[in-house]
Write a protein that holds these residues in place. Structure first.
Motif, PDB file in Angstrom:
ATOM      1  N   HIS A  71       0.813  -1.217   0.000  1.00 11.67           N
ATOM      2  CA  HIS A  71       0.000   0.000   0.000  1.00 11.67           C
ATOM      3  C   HIS A  71       0.851   1.273   0.000  1.00 11.67           C
ATOM      4  CE1 HIS A  71      -3.583  -2.363   0.602  1.00 11.67           C
ATOM      5  NE2 HIS A  71      -3.039  -2.955   1.656  1.00 11.67           N
ATOM      6  N   LYS A  72       2.140   1.115   0.213  1.00 10.00           N
ATOM      7  CA  LYS A  72       3.009   2.295   0.266  1.00 10.00           C
ATOM      8  C   LYS A  72       4.391   1.930  -0.263  1.00 10.00           C
ATOM      9  CE  LYS A  72       4.023   1.278   5.127  1.00 10.00           C
ATOM     10  NZ  LYS A  72       3.939   1.736   6.526  1.00 10.00           N
ATOM     11  N   VAL A  73       5.139   2.979  -0.610  1.00  9.68           N
ATOM     12  CA  VAL A  73       6.476   2.841  -1.195  1.00  9.68           C
ATOM     13  C   VAL A  73       7.350   3.951  -0.615  1.00  9.68           C
ATOM     14  CG1 VAL A  73       7.824   2.975  -3.336  1.00  9.68           C
ATOM     15  CG2 VAL A  73       5.585   1.842  -3.336  1.00  9.68           C
ATOM     16  N   LYS A  74       8.627   3.646  -0.381  1.00 11.25           N
ATOM     17  CA  LYS A  74       9.571   4.654   0.095  1.00 11.25           C
ATOM     18  C   LYS A  74      10.436   5.127  -1.069  1.00 11.25           C
ATOM     19  CE  LYS A  74      11.329   4.580   4.270  1.00 11.25           C
ATOM     20  NZ  LYS A  74      12.140   4.269   5.486  1.00 11.25           N
ATOM     21  N   LEU A  75      10.585   6.457  -1.199  1.00 11.97           N
ATOM     22  CA  LEU A  75      11.398   7.087  -2.236  1.00 11.97           C
ATOM     23  C   LEU A  75      12.485   7.918  -1.581  1.00 11.97           C
ATOM     24  CD1 LEU A  75       8.551   8.555  -4.475  1.00 11.97           C
ATOM     25  CD2 LEU A  75       9.799   6.439  -4.891  1.00 11.97           C
ATOM     26  N   ALA A  76      13.627   8.048  -2.236  1.00 13.98           N
ATOM     27  CA  ALA A  76      14.692   8.889  -1.691  1.00 13.98           C
ATOM     28  C   ALA A  76      15.540   9.468  -2.814  1.00 13.98           C
ATOM     29  CB  ALA A  76      15.578   8.099  -0.729  1.00 13.98           C
TER      30      ALA A  76
ATOM     31  N   LEU B  52      20.564  10.809   2.450  1.00 14.99           N
ATOM     32  CA  LEU B  52      19.314  10.441   1.793  1.00 14.99           C
ATOM     33  C   LEU B  52      18.171  11.279   2.346  1.00 14.99           C
ATOM     34  CD1 LEU B  52      19.411   6.539   1.572  1.00 14.99           C
ATOM     35  CD2 LEU B  52      19.724   8.176  -0.279  1.00 14.99           C
ATOM     36  N   ARG B  53      17.419  11.884   1.453  1.00 12.10           N
ATOM     37  CA  ARG B  53      16.215  12.643   1.802  1.00 12.10           C
ATOM     38  C   ARG B  53      15.052  12.002   1.060  1.00 12.10           C
ATOM     39  NH1 ARG B  53      17.463  17.077   5.493  1.00 12.10           N
ATOM     40  NH2 ARG B  53      19.602  17.750   5.001  1.00 12.10           N
ATOM     41  N   GLY B  54      13.970  11.735   1.740  1.00  9.98           N
ATOM     42  CA  GLY B  54      12.900  11.036   1.052  1.00  9.98           C
ATOM     43  C   GLY B  54      11.565  11.104   1.743  1.00  9.98           C
ATOM     44  N   LYS B  55      10.673  10.239   1.307  1.00 12.99           N
ATOM     45  CA  LYS B  55       9.305  10.211   1.830  1.00 12.99           C
ATOM     46  C   LYS B  55       8.685   8.858   1.533  1.00 12.99           C
ATOM     47  CE  LYS B  55       8.208  13.610  -1.007  1.00 12.99           C
ATOM     48  NZ  LYS B  55       7.426  14.646  -1.747  1.00 12.99           N
ATOM     49  N   VAL B  56       7.614   8.566   2.220  1.00  9.18           N
ATOM     50  CA  VAL B  56       6.777   7.403   1.931  1.00  9.18           C
ATOM     51  C   VAL B  56       5.521   7.904   1.233  1.00  9.18           C
ATOM     52  CG1 VAL B  56       5.403   5.539   2.931  1.00  9.18           C
ATOM     53  CG2 VAL B  56       7.685   6.021   3.831  1.00  9.18           C
ATOM     54  N   VAL B  57       5.144   7.250   0.130  1.00  7.85           N
ATOM     55  CA  VAL B  57       3.948   7.651  -0.617  1.00  7.85           C
ATOM     56  C   VAL B  57       3.031   6.446  -0.786  1.00  7.85           C
ATOM     57  CG1 VAL B  57       5.179   9.472  -1.859  1.00  7.85           C
ATOM     58  CG2 VAL B  57       5.000   7.199  -2.881  1.00  7.85           C
ATOM     59  N   SER B  58       1.792   6.715  -1.052  1.00 11.49           N
ATOM     60  CA  SER B  58       0.833   5.636  -1.277  1.00 11.49           C
ATOM     61  C   SER B  58       1.142   4.933  -2.593  1.00 11.49           C
ATOM     62  CB  SER B  58      -0.587   6.197  -1.321  1.00 11.49           C
ATOM     63  OG  SER B  58      -0.767   6.997  -2.492  1.00 11.49           O
ATOM     64  N   GLN B  59       0.629   3.702  -2.723  1.00 11.77           N
ATOM     65  CA  GLN B  59       0.834   2.965  -3.972  1.00 11.77           C
ATOM     66  C   GLN B  59       0.263   3.744  -5.147  1.00 11.77           C
ATOM     67  OE1 GLN B  59      -1.487  -0.456  -6.004  1.00 11.77           O
ATOM     68  NE2 GLN B  59      -0.305  -1.463  -4.395  1.00 11.77           N
ATOM     69  N   GLU B  60      -0.915   4.306  -4.980  1.00 11.82           N
ATOM     70  CA  GLU B  60      -1.547   5.069  -6.054  1.00 11.82           C
ATOM     71  C   GLU B  60      -0.677   6.241  -6.481  1.00 11.82           C
ATOM     72  OE1 GLU B  60      -5.757   7.418  -6.988  1.00 11.82           O
ATOM     73  OE2 GLU B  60      -5.272   6.782  -4.943  1.00 11.82           O
TER      74      GLU B  60
ATOM     75  N   SER C 144       1.632   6.853 -10.172  1.00 12.27           N
ATOM     76  CA  SER C 144       1.582   8.101 -10.942  1.00 12.27           C
ATOM     77  C   SER C 144       2.980   8.683 -11.139  1.00 12.27           C
ATOM     78  CB  SER C 144       0.689   9.112 -10.216  1.00 12.27           C
ATOM     79  OG  SER C 144       0.771  10.386 -10.831  1.00 12.27           O
ATOM     80  N   ILE C 145       3.784   8.660 -10.065  1.00 10.57           N
ATOM     81  CA  ILE C 145       5.154   9.165 -10.133  1.00 10.57           C
ATOM     82  C   ILE C 145       6.000   8.322 -11.085  1.00 10.57           C
ATOM     83  CG2 ILE C 145       7.291   9.382  -8.782  1.00 10.57           C
ATOM     84  CD1 ILE C 145       5.492  10.134  -6.389  1.00 10.57           C
ATOM     85  N   LEU C 146       5.795   7.012 -11.065  1.00 10.23           N
ATOM     86  CA  LEU C 146       6.568   6.101 -11.907  1.00 10.23           C
ATOM     87  C   LEU C 146       6.390   6.429 -13.377  1.00 10.23           C
ATOM     88  CD1 LEU C 146       8.390   3.561 -11.764  1.00 10.23           C
ATOM     89  CD2 LEU C 146       6.308   2.181 -11.978  1.00 10.23           C
ATOM     90  N   GLU C 147       5.208   6.872 -13.750  1.00 10.49           N
ATOM     91  CA  GLU C 147       4.925   7.200 -15.142  1.00 10.49           C
ATOM     92  C   GLU C 147       5.351   8.619 -15.502  1.00 10.49           C
ATOM     93  OE1 GLU C 147       3.962   5.250 -17.537  1.00 10.49           O
ATOM     94  OE2 GLU C 147       3.893   3.539 -16.171  1.00 10.49           O
ATOM     95  N   GLY C 148       5.098   9.573 -14.609  1.00 16.54           N
ATOM     96  CA  GLY C 148       5.283  10.975 -14.996  1.00 16.54           C
ATOM     97  C   GLY C 148       6.246  11.792 -14.181  1.00 16.54           C
ATOM     98  N   GLY C 149       6.925  11.182 -13.215  1.00 15.30           N
ATOM     99  CA  GLY C 149       7.848  11.950 -12.393  1.00 15.30           C
ATOM    100  C   GLY C 149       7.132  12.671 -11.273  1.00 15.30           C
ATOM    101  N   MET C 150       7.876  13.486 -10.557  1.00 13.79           N
ATOM    102  CA  MET C 150       7.310  14.184  -9.407  1.00 13.79           C
ATOM    103  C   MET C 150       8.068  15.480  -9.164  1.00 13.79           C
ATOM    104  SD  MET C 150       8.921  11.969  -6.227  1.00 13.79           S
ATOM    105  CE  MET C 150      10.688  11.603  -6.181  1.00 13.79           C
ATOM    106  N   GLY C 151       7.459  16.349  -8.374  1.00 13.03           N
ATOM    107  CA  GLY C 151       8.162  17.522  -7.888  1.00 13.03           C
ATOM    108  C   GLY C 151       8.743  17.224  -6.515  1.00 13.03           C
TER     109      GLY C 151
ATOM    110  N   GLY D 177       9.630  -5.643   4.292  1.00 16.87           N
ATOM    111  CA  GLY D 177       9.699  -5.753   2.839  1.00 16.87           C
ATOM    112  C   GLY D 177       9.220  -4.536   2.089  1.00 16.87           C
ATOM    113  N   LEU D 178       9.135  -3.381   2.745  1.00 12.28           N
ATOM    114  CA  LEU D 178       8.663  -2.152   2.104  1.00 12.28           C
ATOM    115  C   LEU D 178       9.469  -1.870   0.833  1.00 12.28           C
ATOM    116  CD1 LEU D 178       6.870   0.448   2.375  1.00 12.28           C
ATOM    117  CD2 LEU D 178       8.802   1.478   3.596  1.00 12.28           C
ATOM    118  N   PRO D 179       8.811  -1.663  -0.322  1.00  7.68           N
ATOM    119  CA  PRO D 179       9.532  -1.355  -1.553  1.00  7.68           C
ATOM    120  C   PRO D 179      10.233   0.003  -1.458  1.00  7.68           C
ATOM    121  CG  PRO D 179       7.331  -2.148  -2.049  1.00  7.68           C
ATOM    122  CD  PRO D 179       7.376  -1.876  -0.573  1.00  7.68           C
ATOM    123  N   PHE D 180      11.416   0.079  -2.067  1.00  8.36           N
ATOM    124  CA  PHE D 180      12.239   1.287  -1.985  1.00  8.36           C
ATOM    125  C   PHE D 180      12.805   1.592  -3.370  1.00  8.36           C
ATOM    126  CE2 PHE D 180      16.373   3.292  -1.737  1.00  8.36           C
ATOM    127  CZ  PHE D 180      16.196   4.310  -0.815  1.00  8.36           C
TER     128      PHE D 180
END
Length: 451
Positions: A17-22, A30-38, A42-49, A96-99
């Motif tokens: 249900h969530k993924v960690k990005l950094a 490392l600077r990052g955040k945890v985001v929802s799967q949804e 969206s980020i995987l396809e189009g990037g993020m700010g 097992g949180l995806p990163f």
């Protein structure tokens, strides 16, 4: 490597249900955040700010007043960042949180000039264009203490209790004293795709050393950066704090972050540093000549803090002179000859406090400079004590001196670009100003009563 379609199916089918990005900042933090799967899909396809402030403040979140890339004058907008789906791994100590790691770049893939990971990608591309496949690995030494962040902040940091007592390098006995942490570190790193070739105690109370498995230079920098953070996180779970400071105590050796490197042929001709017999290849000689020539002008990239230069002192297992030798731990460059698979260069100037992306960029770019310009390795190999070999120069002895040499160097700008050099050197000058403005324990002990 999973494709984006495979990653999407994996996340959905395994009910994550969530993924960690950094991302990684200029200091290698490392600077990052945890985001929802949804949100992640969206980020995987189009990037993020991602907030530009990560390049507008130091490691204590104090805003720089001397950088141009972002700041109060820009309003700290978002920069475009894109997930590198090839960096996917699962965090075993977080169920097992995806990163994933991300880079700052535009839609065409042009990296932000001050982004450390983008810098290494550019230099790696230069190597590949020249016909080389750079294979790197980093090893780290670090101290471990029986304390917590709250305990550390509320007490006197210098009085923190080392995890184990005494000077006992390569000790089977001491590694068994905290075997839970020792074994978790080795096993979790393997599961986190940061495989270790070796883990042992090093000389000094509570000191470990780890050698990370070699690989492609970008993957090696990813592993090295993630190793520092995952070591700290695993240590937390055992009531331990790990520090990668270059020099923890003036009475003890410092922490090295030595980088091992070789160039392999894109055409399948093997390790280009290797040569049959007792010699080394001309390519390796030129590569080493480049590093020796460039080191005085790029030193802050492998010795980035005030504390770095407390490690670079005579007789403390860290180099002080511009020297090289065969299997000699007193010189800046150590040549390791062996089979084709193991012939390599070890750059020993590098401390554990580095940003691995910048340190590997410095090593690779300076080596490529030597090859491109066909520099001759005229200076002979040092025999014996490299600390006493002053014939080819010494390293700058302070961050201020090293930064000044880098900032005024046309060579550094040629290797890394003017935008990066200006920003990085300004952050190092900020570091010097912050230190100059601080009253240290040394000053209190020396002057409080007597003067």
């Amino acid at each position: 490597m999973k494709s984006k379609v495979e990653i999407k199916a994996y996340l959905q089918n395994n009910d994550f249900h969530k993924v960690k990005l950094a991302i990684v900042d200029i200091d290698g933090v490392l600077r990052g955040k945890v985001v929802s799967q949804e949100k992640f899909l969206s980020i995987l396809e189009g990037g993020m700010g991602f907030c530009a402030v990560v390049f507008g403040w130091d490691m204590e979140d104090k805003s720089y007043d001397n950088v141009q890339v972002t700041g109060w004058h820009t309003g700290y907008p978002d920069f475009d960042a894109y997930v590198d789906h090839g960096t996917m791994r699962n965090i075993p100590w977080e169920n097992g949180l995806p990163f994933f790691l991300a880079d700052f770049s535009d839609k065409e893939g042009n990296g932000l000039e001050v982004c450390p990971r983008s810098l290494l990608k550019r230099i790696k591309k230069q190597a590949e264009t020249a016909g080389f496949l750079p294979r790197f690995a980093q090893e780290f030494e670090w101290f471990n203490f029986e304390t917590t962040p709250d305990g550390f902040q509320s007490g006197i940091s210098g009085n923190s209790k080392p995890m184990t007592p005494g000077m006992f390098g390569y000790s089977i006995l001491r590694s068994s004293l905290k075997s839970g942490f020792f074994n978790d570190l080795f096993d979790y790193c393997q599961q986190f795709d940061v495989p270790l070739e070796g883990l042992h105690t090093e000389t000094g109370p509570g000191v470990y050393e780890a050698a990370i498995k070699y690989g492609d230079v970008l993957a090696a920098a990813d592993r090295a950066t993630l190793f520092k953070t995952c070591t700290k996180e695993i240590a937390y779970k055992h009531g331990i704090m790990a520090t990668f400071m270059a020099k923890w105590s003036d009475d003890l050796p410092g922490n090295g972050g030595h980088i091992h490197q070789s160039l392999w042929s894109k055409e399948g001709k093997g390790n280009l540093f290797y040569k049959d017999g007792q010699s080394i290849s001309e390519t390796m000689m030129q590569y080493m000549a480049g590093q020796l020539f460039c080191l005085p002008y790029i030193l802050p990239m492998v010795a980035p803090t005030i504390n770095s230069y407390k490690r670079l002192v005579e007789g403390a297992w860290a180099p002080t002179t511009l020297t090289w030798a065969y299997d000699n731990r007193t010189t800046a460059l150590r040549v390791l000859q062996g089979k084709e698979s193991s012939t390599r260069l070890e750059t020993r100037v590098v401390g554990s406090d580095v940003n691995p992306y910048l340190a590997m960029s410095a090593c690779l770019a300076s080596g490529l400079y030597g090859i491109k310009n066909k520099l001759k390795l005229d200076q002979p190999a040092t025999v014996g004590n490299g600390y006493k070999d002053f014939s080819h120069g010494i390293l700058p002895s302070t961050l201020q001196e090293a930064t000044t040499q880098m900032k005024t160097s046309g060579l550094a700008k040629e290797l890394f670009g003017e935008g990066f050099v200006d920003h990085f050197c300004n952050t190092r000058e900020w570091e010097c100003r912050e230190f100059q403005a601080s009253v240290t324990d040394w000053e209190r002990k020396r002057y409080f009563e007597i003067i």
